[in-house]
Design a protein around this motif. Structure first.
Motif, PDB file in Angstrom:
ATOM      1  N   UNK A  83       0.816  -1.225   0.000  1.00  0.00           N
ATOM      2  CA  UNK A  83       0.000   0.000   0.000  1.00  0.00           C
ATOM      3  C   UNK A  83       0.848   1.274   0.000  1.00  0.00           C
ATOM      4  N   UNK A  84       2.149   1.093  -0.101  1.00  0.00           N
ATOM      5  CA  UNK A  84       3.044   2.251  -0.003  1.00  0.00           C
ATOM      6  C   UNK A  84       2.947   3.181  -1.200  1.00  0.00           C
ATOM      7  N   UNK A  85       2.465   2.702  -2.331  1.00  0.00           N
ATOM      8  CA  UNK A  85       2.606   3.447  -3.587  1.00  0.00           C
ATOM      9  C   UNK A  85       1.706   4.667  -3.696  1.00  0.00           C
ATOM     10  N   UNK A  86       0.731   4.787  -2.824  1.00  0.00           N
ATOM     11  CA  UNK A  86      -0.129   5.967  -2.860  1.00  0.00           C
ATOM     12  C   UNK A  86       0.469   7.147  -2.082  1.00  0.00           C
ATOM     13  N   UNK A  87       1.523   6.883  -1.319  1.00  0.00           N
ATOM     14  CA  UNK A  87       2.164   7.959  -0.570  1.00  0.00           C
ATOM     15  C   UNK A  87       2.802   8.955  -1.532  1.00  0.00           C
ATOM     16  N   UNK A  88       2.857  10.226  -1.129  1.00  0.00           N
ATOM     17  CA  UNK A  88       3.414  11.258  -2.006  1.00  0.00           C
ATOM     18  C   UNK A  88       4.739  11.784  -1.467  1.00  0.00           C
ATOM     19  N   UNK A  90       7.409  15.023  -2.603  1.00  0.00           N
ATOM     20  CA  UNK A  90       7.670  16.169  -3.479  1.00  0.00           C
ATOM     21  C   UNK A  90       6.564  16.351  -4.520  1.00  0.00           C
ATOM     22  N   UNK A  91       5.323  16.112  -4.102  1.00  0.00           N
ATOM     23  CA  UNK A  91       4.193  16.346  -4.987  1.00  0.00           C
ATOM     24  C   UNK A  91       3.891  15.219  -5.951  1.00  0.00           C
ATOM     25  N   UNK A  92       4.694  14.144  -5.935  1.00  0.00           N
ATOM     26  CA  UNK A  92       4.460  12.988  -6.793  1.00  0.00           C
ATOM     27  C   UNK A  92       4.187  11.770  -5.929  1.00  0.00           C
ATOM     28  N   UNK A  93       3.463  10.796  -6.488  1.00  0.00           N
ATOM     29  CA  UNK A  93       3.306   9.547  -5.764  1.00  0.00           C
ATOM     30  C   UNK A  93       4.662   8.857  -5.684  1.00  0.00           C
ATOM     31  N   UNK A  94       4.833   8.009  -4.696  1.00  0.00           N
ATOM     32  CA  UNK A  94       6.080   7.269  -4.566  1.00  0.00           C
ATOM     33  C   UNK A  94       6.312   6.402  -5.804  1.00  0.00           C
ATOM     34  N   UNK A  95       5.231   5.901  -6.389  1.00  0.00           N
ATOM     35  CA  UNK A  95       5.383   5.103  -7.613  1.00  0.00           C
ATOM     36  C   UNK A  95       6.047   5.916  -8.718  1.00  0.00           C
ATOM     37  N   UNK A  96       5.630   7.157  -8.909  1.00  0.00           N
ATOM     38  CA  UNK A  96       6.217   7.987  -9.951  1.00  0.00           C
ATOM     39  C   UNK A  96       7.666   8.325  -9.613  1.00  0.00           C
ATOM     40  N   UNK A  97       7.940   8.572  -8.336  1.00  0.00           N
ATOM     41  CA  UNK A  97       9.314   8.854  -7.936  1.00  0.00           C
ATOM     42  C   UNK A  97      10.230   7.665  -8.205  1.00  0.00           C
ATOM     43  N   UNK A  98       9.760   6.468  -7.901  1.00  0.00           N
ATOM     44  CA  UNK A  98      10.574   5.272  -8.155  1.00  0.00           C
ATOM     45  C   UNK A  98      10.748   5.052  -9.655  1.00  0.00           C
ATOM     46  N   UNK A  99       9.703   5.293 -10.411  1.00  0.00           N
ATOM     47  CA  UNK A  99       9.824   5.203 -11.877  1.00  0.00           C
ATOM     48  C   UNK A  99      10.905   6.143 -12.393  1.00  0.00           C
ATOM     49  N   UNK A 103      14.415   5.150 -14.265  1.00  0.00           N
ATOM     50  CA  UNK A 103      14.766   5.736 -15.564  1.00  0.00           C
ATOM     51  C   UNK A 103      16.158   6.351 -15.511  1.00  0.00           C
ATOM     52  N   UNK A 104      16.445   7.079 -14.420  1.00  0.00           N
ATOM     53  CA  UNK A 104      17.753   7.718 -14.271  1.00  0.00           C
ATOM     54  C   UNK A 104      18.861   6.677 -14.197  1.00  0.00           C
TER      55      UNK A 104
END
Length: 365
Positions: A83-88, A90-99, A103-104
């Motif tokens: 359930x961690x992926x809905x956490x935000x 810097x204004x993004x979900x953790x899922x987007x941050x990990x993505x 990528x980097x």
């Protein structure tokens, strides 16, 4: 290598990809080149169906990214739960941050592959064999659902291990001439105790708020009072308990790690000597030297100094090279990438298996 370079250039690489020309997968735009400072952006695109980005002659595919993303996702979930992926953050979900992080990392691997070409660094037969063995082991660990979800075969996995190994090898090639010998004096770590009387507070946003002149004078008078008590023979430790406004009273540190005035005063003390009042941006300090030389901490600091030098040397070389490259990002494909939320997809072994085969092959990792 992941710890050494994986995070070091994260922001650089995100910028590196974000500024590029983008177009839908499989389309062609008018050829052309724009110059933005040192960054060359090629406007011609023509991505393959699964290409996410291209840097010069190398590209990254969706299956490659899904291997990194899925392993990282499952490592997070094994610790924090699904359930961690809905956490935000810097204004993004953790899922987007990990993505973005994945990528980097992959962009970094591709740049380092090109950097290896520049220096003529390549895997030898033994190293290729290790990559093949690691790839075979990891692929054999996957179930049918995982293979289909990540759309991988053994050849893709082996190639990924080869590129990961080449990145390690070129890193060690670039830092090979750095002298690992650090003198005791350069790395000397001391241990001190101190009493701090604050001259600033911190507001709810974490911003430092200096005291008024009258408040600062009162703080200085209190520091003078404490120093007088010390000079009259009162126990330093008991005064720490009564007066210290820092959340810590004891610090061990080497040169260059503390504020200059604080550090200078501390390094000039002998064991059990006590300083006069020392002012920093945080407050007034009275410092007592506990030890002028900590063998264990000094040896650990030698390792830290060498690693810092390696990062600096590699970072300068890497950033100068990365700035010279042209690249394109396939925004349409990238935006369609998502984590796999399936209980049958639980693979976490990609990086562990690499380390099992390659630990120590190119040097300290």
């Amino acid at each position: 290598m992941k710890k050494k370079i994986g995070k070091l250039f994260f922001a650089v690489i995100l910028c590196f990809l974000a500024v590029t020309g983008c177009g839908p997968a499989g389309t062609e735009e008018a050829a052309g080149t724009e110059e933005t400072g040192k960054i060359k952006v090629v406007l011609t695109t023509g991505f393959g169906r699964d290409e996410i980005f291209r840097i010069e002659s190398v590209s990254c595919s969706v299956p490659e990214l899904m291997v990194y993303l899925t392993n990282t996702q499952n490592q997070y979930e094994s610790i924090y739960g699904a359930r961690i992926w809905d956490k935000k953050l810097y204004g993004k979900t953790l899922e987007q941050n990990v993505k973005d992080n994945v990528l980097a990392e992959l962009a970094e691997i591709k740049v380092m592959r090109l950097l290896a070409d520049k220096y003529g660094v390549a895997l030898n037969e033994r190293e290729k064999t290790l990559a093949e063995q690691a790839g075979a082991e990891y692929f054999a660990s996957l179930n049918e659902t995982e293979i289909a979800a990540m759309d991988v075969d053994e050849k893709i996995i082996v190639t990924m291990y080869e590129e990961y190994a080449i990145a390690n090898k070129v890193y060690h090639y670039i830092i090979k001439d750095i002298n690992p010998e650090i003198s005791d004096d350069e790395a000397r770590t001391i241990t001190i105790a101190h009493i701090m009387i604050r001259t600033a507070s911190v507001d709810g946003s974490g911003r430092r708020v200096p005291y008024s002149e009258s408040e600062k004078k009162a703080a200085y008078d209190r520091a003078r009072e404490v120093l007088g008590l010390i000079r009259s023979g009162e126990d330093f430790d008991s005064l720490v308990t009564r007066y210290n406004e820092d959340n810590r009273s004891i610090y061990s540190f080497g040169k260059g790690e503390m504020e200059p005035d604080f550090e200078k005063a501390a390094f000039n003390l002998g064991t059990d000597e006590i300083s006069d009042i020392v002012e920093t941006e945080y407050g007034y300090h009275i410092i007592k030297c506990i030890s002028t030389f900590n063998r264990e901490e000094t040896d650990a600091n030698k390792v830290k100094i060498v690693e810092q030098r390696r990062k600096e040397v590699f970072g300068q070389e890497y950033e100068a090279f990365a700035d010279s490259l042209t690249r394109n990002m396939n925004a349409e494909v990238w935006e369609g990438v998502a984590m796999i939320h399936d209980s049958n997809v639980s693979t976490t072994g990609f990086f562990r298996i690499y380390n099992n085969y390659f630990a120590g092959v190119f040097g300290q990792q």
